[in-house]
Design a protein around this motif. Sequence first.
Motif, PDB file in Angstrom:
ATOM      1  N   GLY A 309       8.035  18.913   6.127  1.00 15.35           N
ATOM      2  CA  GLY A 309       8.263  17.932   6.154  1.00 15.35           C
ATOM      3  C   GLY A 309       9.541  17.453   7.104  1.00 15.35           C
ATOM      4  O   GLY A 309       9.960  16.064   7.612  1.00 15.35           O
ATOM      5  N   MET A 310      10.030  18.224   7.567  1.00 16.10           N
ATOM      6  CA  MET A 310      11.300  18.243   8.542  1.00 16.10           C
ATOM      7  C   MET A 310      10.762  18.036  10.072  1.00 16.10           C
ATOM      8  O   MET A 310      11.518  17.227  10.572  1.00 16.10           O
ATOM      9  CB  MET A 310      12.022  18.963   8.248  1.00 16.10           C
ATOM     10  N   VAL A 311       9.594  18.157   9.661  1.00 17.90           N
ATOM     11  CA  VAL A 311       9.285  17.648  11.720  1.00 17.90           C
ATOM     12  C   VAL A 311       9.062  16.858  11.801  1.00 17.90           C
ATOM     13  O   VAL A 311       9.309  15.616  13.360  1.00 17.90           O
ATOM     14  CB  VAL A 311       7.728  18.711  11.447  1.00 17.90           C
ATOM     15  N   VAL A 312       8.964  15.084  10.715  1.00 17.75           N
ATOM     16  CA  VAL A 312       9.285  13.994  10.921  1.00 17.75           C
ATOM     17  C   VAL A 312      10.326  13.024  11.519  1.00 17.75           C
ATOM     18  O   VAL A 312      10.513  12.374  11.739  1.00 17.75           O
ATOM     19  CB  VAL A 312       9.005  13.176  10.310  1.00 17.75           C
ATOM     20  N   ILE A 313      11.239  14.561  11.675  1.00 24.02           N
ATOM     21  CA  ILE A 313      12.848  14.058  11.809  1.00 24.02           C
ATOM     22  C   ILE A 313      12.664  13.965  12.813  1.00 24.02           C
ATOM     23  O   ILE A 313      13.554  12.953  13.810  1.00 24.02           O
ATOM     24  CB  ILE A 313      13.968  14.970  11.508  1.00 24.02           C
ATOM     25  N   GLY A 314      11.510  14.001  14.226  1.00 18.69           N
ATOM     26  CA  GLY A 314      11.723  14.353  15.227  1.00 18.69           C
ATOM     27  C   GLY A 314      12.938  15.394  16.935  1.00 18.69           C
ATOM     28  O   GLY A 314      13.038  14.576  17.656  1.00 18.69           O
ATOM     29  N   LEU A 315      13.432  15.725  15.707  1.00 20.73           N
ATOM     30  CA  LEU A 315      14.144  16.497  16.629  1.00 20.73           C
ATOM     31  C   LEU A 315      14.115  17.954  16.382  1.00 20.73           C
ATOM     32  O   LEU A 315      13.436  18.538  15.885  1.00 20.73           O
ATOM     33  CB  LEU A 315      15.998  16.760  16.117  1.00 20.73           C
ATOM     34  N   SER A 316      13.854  18.432  18.368  1.00 24.13           N
ATOM     35  CA  SER A 316      13.487  19.753  18.595  1.00 24.13           C
ATOM     36  C   SER A 316      14.197  20.882  17.652  1.00 24.13           C
ATOM     37  O   SER A 316      13.091  22.297  17.060  1.00 24.13           O
ATOM     38  CB  SER A 316      13.283  20.091  20.073  1.00 24.13           C
ATOM     39  N   PHE A 317      15.028  20.434  17.646  1.00 23.75           N
ATOM     40  CA  PHE A 317      16.196  22.365  16.948  1.00 23.75           C
ATOM     41  C   PHE A 317      15.334  22.015  15.282  1.00 23.75           C
ATOM     42  O   PHE A 317      15.548  23.199  15.363  1.00 23.75           O
ATOM     43  CB  PHE A 317      17.805  21.034  16.943  1.00 23.75           C
ATOM     44  N   VAL A 318      15.564  20.645  14.973  1.00 27.36           N
ATOM     45  CA  VAL A 318      15.141  20.995  13.539  1.00 27.36           C
ATOM     46  C   VAL A 318      13.558  21.598  12.627  1.00 27.36           C
ATOM     47  O   VAL A 318      13.315  22.456  12.364  1.00 27.36           O
ATOM     48  CB  VAL A 318      15.037  19.595  12.872  1.00 27.36           C
ATOM     49  N   THR A 319      12.445  20.983  14.130  1.00 26.98           N
ATOM     50  CA  THR A 319      11.507  21.196  13.931  1.00 26.98           C
ATOM     51  C   THR A 319      11.405  23.009  14.203  1.00 26.98           C
ATOM     52  O   THR A 319      10.544  23.429  13.887  1.00 26.98           O
ATOM     53  CB  THR A 319      10.564  20.397  15.433  1.00 26.98           C
ATOM     54  N   GLY A 320      11.764  23.377  15.360  1.00 25.87           N
ATOM     55  CA  GLY A 320      12.053  24.816  15.084  1.00 25.87           C
ATOM     56  C   GLY A 320      11.996  25.036  14.397  1.00 25.87           C
ATOM     57  O   GLY A 320      11.541  26.021  14.031  1.00 25.87           O
ATOM     58  N   LEU A 321      13.972  25.028  12.859  1.00 29.57           N
ATOM     59  CA  LEU A 321      13.944  26.043  12.212  1.00 29.57           C
ATOM     60  C   LEU A 321      12.718  25.231  10.985  1.00 29.57           C
ATOM     61  O   LEU A 321      12.544  26.617  10.697  1.00 29.57           O
ATOM     62  CB  LEU A 321      15.136  24.995  11.548  1.00 29.57           C
ATOM     63  N   ALA A 322      12.372  24.973  10.929  1.00 29.50           N
ATOM     64  CA  ALA A 322      11.438  24.283  10.402  1.00 29.50           C
ATOM     65  C   ALA A 322       9.505  24.735  10.132  1.00 29.50           C
ATOM     66  O   ALA A 322       9.340  25.520   9.397  1.00 29.50           O
ATOM     67  CB  ALA A 322      10.343  22.789  10.557  1.00 29.50           C
ATOM     68  N   VAL A 323       9.413  25.249  11.509  1.00 29.32           N
ATOM     69  CA  VAL A 323       8.136  26.393  11.831  1.00 29.32           C
ATOM     70  C   VAL A 323       8.596  27.777  11.751  1.00 29.32           C
ATOM     71  O   VAL A 323       7.714  28.503  10.727  1.00 29.32           O
ATOM     72  CB  VAL A 323       7.755  25.451  13.416  1.00 29.32           C
TER      73      VAL A 323
END
Length: 782
Positions: A309-323
């Motif tokens: 769900g954090m991918v929807v934030i739209g930040l690559s840094f956060v997406t990397g952590l989530a994935v």
Amino acid sequence: MLARVGLWCFRNPRKTVVGWAILLVAVAVAFLLVGSRFDSEYDAPASDSREGREVLKEHFGELAGRANGAIVFRAEAGVHDPEVRAAIGRMLGQVAAIEGVTVTSPYAPEALHEGQGGASPIGDAPLTLHVRDGHQISADGRIAYASLNVAQEIDLDRAAGIGAEIAGLAPRQPGLQVEIAGDTLAPLETPQSEFIGLAFAVVVLIVSFGSVLAMGLPIAVAGVGVGVGAALTSLLSNLLPIPEFATSIGAMIGLGVGIDYALFIISRFRDGLQPDGGNGSERSIFRAMNTAGRAVVFAGITVVISLLGMVVIGLSFVTGLAVSATLTVAATMVASVTLLPALIGFVRERIEITRWRGLIAAGLGAVALLGVGIGFRPLLLAFPAALLVLLAGYIIPPLRGIVPKRPRRPLRRTLAWRWSRLVQAHPWWGLGAGVALLLAIAAPIPTLQLNFADESNFPEETTTRRAYDLLAEGFGPGFNGPLIVTARPAVAEDRAALTQLVEALGAAEGVALASGPLPSDLSNPANAPAYLIRVVPETSPQDEATSDLVRTLRNEVVPAAVEGSTLDVKITGSMATSMDFTSYLSQRVPIFIGAVLALSFVLLMVVFRSILVPVKAVIMNVLALAASFGVVVAIFQWGWLGSLIGIAGGPIDPFIPMMLFAIVFGLSMDYEVFLLSRVREAYGRSGDATNSVADGLASTAKLITAAAAIMVVVFASFVFEDSRSIKVFGLGLAVAIAIDATIVRMLLVPSAMALLGERNWWLPGWLDRVLPRLSFEGEASR
């Protein structure tokens, strides 16, 4: 289908284990060949700071790089003393010979790189070099710094190695102190904290299961899941911007959920082997996979949904952590429903038998793991001692003996059942006390300050922290977090406004120094396409006054200074970037949280065919999360008990509350699912809404308590890591799980369900017909 897959793995354990071994080897070889490229850079899209960084990258080259630092000197005799100056000069010459490093002496504003002296073009030198002569020496002449810049292509591991190499070049001269500034250059310690959690897990699992084999299987499964997840994360870091601490977070989560999931499946399998279970090993594994196995998959998917769900934030840094976290959870979940049945297939009914040699060896193994975790080498002798006990067990008859099993108490004679009935007899008191306690623990939340922690939050004994303190002492608290102002003239006449802009910035309240403008083209400064101004605040980067200063400069000072011109001015730098990143997250996190809560509500409603049960679950999980956030704020922001874990009070990294919410909400739903499934099962058999709650709680209390205790220690052990972010994650997760397994499960749930009674399972008929049928509790037998 899941039960058939588990049964196949159970019947073909060698093939399954070989398959997993091939997968492990494949990802390990791929990692060795490709390596990793972790990246901790963060930027808020469409922000002032991001646009400023783009100007830096386009016109000022490596100035926009992330690996800037400094060598800080403090000399009792003063840095102009001939002996001190000679010693510093020798060191800087050696540092300049390191490949990829640019260094500038405090005695002359000239950059040295790769062993060459002389002035360098602006693209190869950090901003702090290009200011007036003597600025790198404090007013009293006792503190000085040499600027460092590490080439952008050098990864974080190598940058940390360069920091250690530079520290090793420091002259051993009486009265001269040398420290290395820059978090990128800070030493990287190999994480060992997970071994503390594993040592505790061994003890808890043996006490809970009374079986060494039943203890070893969850740890093996969790270890494989974490190993695969870590390797995949490292490989993925070459494609996505994943921060270097993502593997530690993955290990933290993977160990917790891996042991949890295996616990629930093994417990169901052993239930089937009991005299009253009535089945052999094959039927027991089928039943375990068809019930607990389904619950594990459902719980794992819930955690994955929360994280993704954090991918929807739209930040690559956060997406990397989530994935990266999702990869570890998914790998652990798959291992739990395939590898675990295969391992059980090797031991079958022998899982119930524990010999004294195995019990003693397991205890010694736990001692050795603790020694690894705390770095106390003498305890490592327990490893060979455990091996000797195992070998001696085949010779010495007493060690071959079987450990007596503890008799099982009837369900309604357990302490958990009696406790549940006590709480249900006084539900308003239980509910009121639980909610009041959680709200009291959550009280610090209104003071939450989100920002990235700076180097002042490093432990006091580190060179990074000492360098920070020296720079603040010699040049002021704002020196450690300068603002970088970029200006691009659209027409030649706009350059006249640059001087006015510098003067306005320097005169602004809260600004200690404004230097520049520095042209991007030193050979033709009058016609350079971009200019740069360095602004040093009077306050430290973490001070709220510095954030207020950035807002004032952007909204008032800069517009007034460039009025009448088309000068394009942007304010960037680490402090401004952090501020924009925090602002961006603050606007989007409520949407993310709302989406996760809504989806969790729908999933629980579909599974349990109830409206009030999911509402209760969501509210209680939010209360538990709020309480854990309150503890995090009190310790990491207010500084309570901070000295015990080596931290100073400071702001909370802006992505941490979101990550904690995603992880904790997913994990707490695990316990909700396992508990409510047993309650629902008991209610389906008896139709008794009161006793079914006590029966469900009693049948899961021991299991949930053991699982929670392991997770709490696994997570809490990470507070011994050097990284502040890892400390926050570890403690936040530990507190949340502890609260969830005690106050929520043992007090709020029985109280609320007692008050609701039959209405717990109410669902309007029209909604029951519309909702799809989704059950994770399959048939109990083949």
